[in-house]
Every structure is written in structure tokens, then in C-alpha cells.
Design an enzyme around this catalytic site. Structure first.
Site, mmCIF file in Angstrom:
data_model
loop_
_atom_site.group_PDB
_atom_site.id
_atom_site.type_symbol
_atom_site.label_atom_id
_atom_site.label_comp_id
_atom_site.label_asym_id
_atom_site.label_seq_id
_atom_site.Cartn_x
_atom_site.Cartn_y
_atom_site.Cartn_z
ATOM 1 C CD GLU A 258 -2.503 -1.214 2.765
ATOM 2 O OE1 GLU A 258 -2.075 -0.502 3.697
ATOM 3 O OE2 GLU A 258 -3.484 -1.940 2.889
ATOM 4 N NE ARG A 261 6.385 9.334 3.201
ATOM 5 C CZ ARG A 261 5.953 10.304 4.012
ATOM 6 N NH1 ARG A 261 6.240 11.543 3.753
ATOM 7 N NH2 ARG A 261 5.259 10.011 5.111
ATOM 8 N NE ARG A 302 5.478 15.053 4.704
ATOM 9 C CZ ARG A 302 6.797 15.000 4.762
ATOM 10 N NH1 ARG A 302 7.530 15.919 4.149
ATOM 11 N NH2 ARG A 302 7.401 14.046 5.407
ATOM 12 C CE1 TYR A 306 3.424 13.908 10.631
ATOM 13 C CE2 TYR A 306 3.722 14.665 8.372
ATOM 14 C CZ TYR A 306 2.974 14.013 9.327
ATOM 15 O OH TYR A 306 1.778 13.463 8.964
ATOM 16 C CB CYS A 330 -1.562 34.765 12.583
ATOM 17 S SG CYS A 330 -2.021 36.032 11.410
ATOM 18 C CD GLU A 331 -0.869 29.194 14.664
ATOM 19 O OE1 GLU A 331 -0.088 28.907 15.583
ATOM 20 O OE2 GLU A 331 -2.099 29.260 14.794
ATOM 21 C CE1 TYR A 359 -0.095 10.624 3.836
ATOM 22 C CE2 TYR A 359 2.144 10.281 3.029
ATOM 23 C CZ TYR A 359 0.922 9.776 3.437
ATOM 24 O OH TYR A 359 0.720 8.411 3.437
HETATM 25 C C1 LIG Z 1 -0.836 5.885 5.516
HETATM 26 C C2 LIG Z 1 -1.006 4.460 5.186
HETATM 27 C C3 LIG Z 1 -0.353 3.918 4.078
HETATM 28 C C4 LIG Z 1 0.582 4.692 3.191
HETATM 29 O O1 LIG Z 1 1.718 5.112 3.840
HETATM 30 P P1 LIG Z 1 2.945 5.699 2.993
HETATM 31 O O2 LIG Z 1 3.974 5.928 4.017
HETATM 32 O O3 LIG Z 1 2.499 6.942 2.341
HETATM 33 O O4 LIG Z 1 3.345 4.656 2.012
HETATM 34 C C5 LIG Z 1 -0.600 2.592 3.776
HETATM 35 N N1 LIG Z 1 -1.430 1.833 4.540
HETATM 36 C C6 LIG Z 1 -2.058 2.331 5.637
HETATM 37 C C7 LIG Z 1 -2.961 1.457 6.412
HETATM 38 C C8 LIG Z 1 -1.868 3.659 5.992
HETATM 39 O O5 LIG Z 1 -2.489 4.133 7.069
#
Ligand SMILES: *Cc1c(COP(=O)(O)O)cnc(C)c1O
Length: 403
Positions: A258, A261, A302, A306, A330-331, A359
Site C-alpha cells: 500500500e 508517498r 509537513r 513533522y 499567524c503562527e 501529504y
Molecule cells: C498511511 C497508510 C499507508 C501509506 O503510507 P505511505 O507511508 O504513504 O506509504 C498505507 N497503509 C495504511 C494502512 C496507511 O495508514
């Protein structure tokens, strides 16, 4: 991409995405799993623009969604329902019901309580819910704590023991069909060995379940494949895939991966315009230079959220000096970069914030009543608008009738 031309044509702030890059990244990852049945299920939350999703669907990808809204976006963009996974730690009854009615591939469950909800909703609908359980393998992904999700202290998933119990329950239930097993230990992993470690841990449970004739068909390793923002190493995709494949030796399962990024992060840039420069009046040793731009934390959060680093390119030569690139919000936390080396800039100069495809826009907001940026694609050398810049009317449309 000709950033200056794009800035002139579409205005700033602007997100620009290279669609050919996305396709390349998809093929790179898919190829590593060639030896097996595999499904690349793009994590929609990284960048959920409909045209981006449509382009990814056209590659044959599936989608990992974390809300019914993301599922609807994926379907609208041409996704096949049997390639959609619904993850997330808190799904509402309405979302579960809609997901079951849409007949998606499976729901990733993150607690026993959720499993019982899904079971009773499936019963009410007279359906059998295809499910997987998100296992928390308690592996340290060695990334930023905010994007680490696979330790017992994180809110995600269930322990191996609890997962085993859930599978036994689901196996007996008339309304649940356990077809997958899932984990996702964190994001922006440039060393993917923790994913291989997690695969080894979770595949043991998979073997046990198979021995009990619980027919798990999908082994879902989550996302998290890191990218280069600065000096990071590119992750070793070969070792990653081989590690997963070897954890699954002798078992007939489809691997699901999955990435969010990895597919879109470096396809995108955020283009912003310099409003002015200013220097505070402090003594020389504490003097500070600020470059104030028209993009802000509401566009790209980001760096603030982070402390993420994004390379910033000024597109012009000249002697460089350190500065903070800050937005108009304004931060004090509103910055796109700190201690960045840039040449002298003047009003109207363009800055390009790199690696902003993931993101970026998807985490943007209207904070400070700032309309969201426009988004464009570049494909085969041609650029095209894929999301209109918001205007004031967009900001107030759900409120104005109430005053
Ligand atoms: C956020 C997320 C991803 C993707 O994460 P990446 O770091 O962008 O690859 C995949 N699976 C689940 C369950 C997520 O919450």
C-alpha cells in the site's frame, strides 16, 4: 517542468505533479513482486486528487482507503471495487454499511469491537463481510514518532494473540469471511528491513491460520516505502520484496502493498511566490533573514507538523545566505523551511518546494481563511489544470445562509 512558466500560467501558490513519474514509480514497485500475484493498492490519503487517482487506476492499481469519502473518490476515478481496501482505526456504522454495499475487496479491522460491529451490520444487510485484521507486530520502524504505527504503544491494530482470537471468531461467523491479514508499521521508511521483520512475524500467524483451514488469500504489508527528501538513501526495493517473498515461502497468497508517498511524493512540487524579504533588527549575531512567500502551512503542513525537510529551489543564481522561508499565517510554526540557503530575492521571485506530491495538498486546510492552492498535472510534456484554485465564495458557501 518549466516552473516559471507554470507559475505565470496558473498563478501561485500551486501544486504541480509529474504523472509520468508516478507511472514509473508504480512500475518499479510492481516489477519487484513479479514472481507472485500482487496488488499495489495506492494509499489515497497521500494525494487524493481525482485526476491523480484516475491515472493510478489506469495502471491497474488498487486503492487503500481510510474513509468512505476516499472510497467514493477512488470509485469516481475509475477504481474497480474488488481492488479497494478499507482501513482505518475508527469506521462509523454508516461508513461500514456503505462499504459493504459497495462490495469492496475487504475491510481491515483494527479491534474486536469493530469486528462485532461489522458482523452485525453485515447480518442486517444479509451479506458476508470480507475482512482482514490489522496486526500490530510490535516492530520499531525507526521513523518519526508521529508516523510510527507498528509499536504496541500506537493506537493501530491488535496484538498477534488478539488477532488469532479474532480470526477464529470470524471463521465461525456466518457474516464474516476472513480473507486477508494486514499490518502497516510506519511511514517514510528508508530502511525497509523492519517491514521484512514484521512479515516474518505475521507470516507465522498466517501459517497457523492456514493450518486451521482459515483460507487467507491476501497478505497485506501496508505502505511506508520511503523516498528521498534530502540525503536519505533510496530504499532497497529488491531486498524488501525478496524478504517478503521469502517470509511467504510455500504459501499461496496474493501480496498487497500500500504505497502512498512512494508513488506520489517526488512527483510533485509546491510553487510559491516571494512577497518580500525582511530582516529582524536584532544585533548582528542574532540577526535573522526571513523570506515571506504566498504559500503557507495551510498549504503544506509537513514542515510544521513533522519538522520535515523539503528542498527549496530559488531558480536563480547568486551569493546565498541562510534564511527562513515563512508564510503569511499567524503562527510562529508557519514555515516551509528553516535555515535554508538562498540567494537574495525580491518580490515576485518564484520558489519551488520539492518532494511535495505526498501529504501536501491532501493535508491542506483553509486556516486563516486562505483559499486552497490550484493543482496541475504534467503528462507527456503537457500541462493541465486538475483542481481549480479556491476562491472566497468556496470558503463561505456552507455558512452564508445562516447569518
Ligand atoms: C498511511 C497508510 C499507508 C501509506 O503510507 P505511505 O507511508 O504513504 O506509504 C498505507 N497503509 C495504511 C494502512 C496507511 O495508514
Amino acid at each position: 517542468m518549466d516552473y516559471l512558466l507554470l507559475a505565470k500560467k496558473y498563478g501561485t501558490p500551486l501544486y504541480a505533479y509529474d504523472f509520468d513519474y508516478i507511472e514509473n514509480q508504480y512500475n518499479k514497485l510492481k516489477k519487484e513482486f513479479n514472481a507472485r500475484k500482487s496488488l499495489i493498492a495506492y494509499a489515497v490519503k497521500a494525494n487524493s486528487n481525482l485526476s491523480v487517482l484516475k491515472h493510478i487506476a489506469a495502471q491497474g492499481a488498487g486503492f487503500d482507503c481510510v474513509s468512505i469519502g476516499e472510497i467514493k473518490r477512488a470509485l469516481m476515478a475509475g477504481a474497480q471495487n474488488y481492488k479497494i481496501i478499507y482501513s482505518g482505526v475508527g469506521k462509523s456504522d454508516e461508513e461500514i454499511e456503505q462499504a459493504l454495499n459497495l462490495d469492496i475487496l475487504m475491510l481491515n479491522l483494527e479491534s474486536e469491537e469493530e469486528m462485532k460491529r461489522v458482523e452485525s451490520i453485515a447480518e442486517k444487510l444479509g451479506k458476508t463481510a470480507r475482512i482482514s485484521v490489522r496486526v500490530n507486530p510490535n516492530v520499531d520502524p525507526k521513523t518519526h514518532p508521529y508516523i510510527s504505527t507498528g509499536l504496541s504503544e500506537n493506537k493501530f491494530g491488535v496484538s498477534i494473540d488478539k488477532a488469532r482470537k479474532m480470526y477464529l471468531y470470524a471463521h465461525k461467523s456466518e457474516f464474516l469471511d476472513p480473507v486477508g491479514i494486514h499490518f502497516h508499521i510506519g511511514s517514510q521508511l528508508t530502511d525497509l528491513s523492519p517491514v521484512v521483520e514484521a512479515s516474518n512475524i505475521v507470516s507465522k500467524l498466517l501459517r497457523e491460520l492456514k493450518a486451521l483451514e482459515i483460507d487467507i488469500k491476501f497478505f497485506d504489508v501496508g505502505g511506508g516505502v520511503g523516498i528521498r527528501y534530502d540525503q536519505e538513501n533510496d530504499p532497497d526495493l529488491y531486498a524488501y520484496a525478496q524478504g517478503i517473498l521469502s517470509a511467504l515461502k510455500g504459501m499461496d497468497v496474493t501480496i498487497i502493498c500500500e504505497p502512498g508517498r512512494f508513488l506520489v511524493g517526488n512527483c510533485g512540487v509546491f510553487i510559491t511566490k516571494v512577497l518580500y524579504e525582511k530582516t529582524n533588527d536584532a544585533k548582528p549575531e542574532s540577526r535573522k533573514r526571513f523570506v515571506i512567500v504566498d504559500g503557507a502551512m495551510n498549504d503544506l503542513i509537513r514542515p510544521s507538523l513533522y519538522e520535515a525537510y523539503h528542498e527549496i529551489d530559488a531558480l536563480k543564481e547568486g551569493e546565498s545566505e541562510l534564511c527562513d522561508v515563512v508564510g503569511p499565517v499567524c503562527e510562529s510554526g508557519d514555515f516551509l523551511g528553516k535555515n535554508i540557503s538562498l540567494p537574495e530575492l525580491s518580490s515576485g521571485d518564484i520558489l519551488v518546494v520539492k518532494s511535495a506530491g505526498a501529504y501536501g495538498f491532501s493535508m491542506s486546510s483553509n486556516y486563516n481563511s486562505r483559499p486552497r492552492a490550484a493543482e496541475i498535472e504534467v503528462k507527456g510534456g503537457k500541462d493541465r489544470l486538475i483542481r481549480k484554485r479556491e476562491n472566497f465564495e468556496d470558503l463561505i458557501q456552507n455558512e452564508k445562509e445562516f447569518i
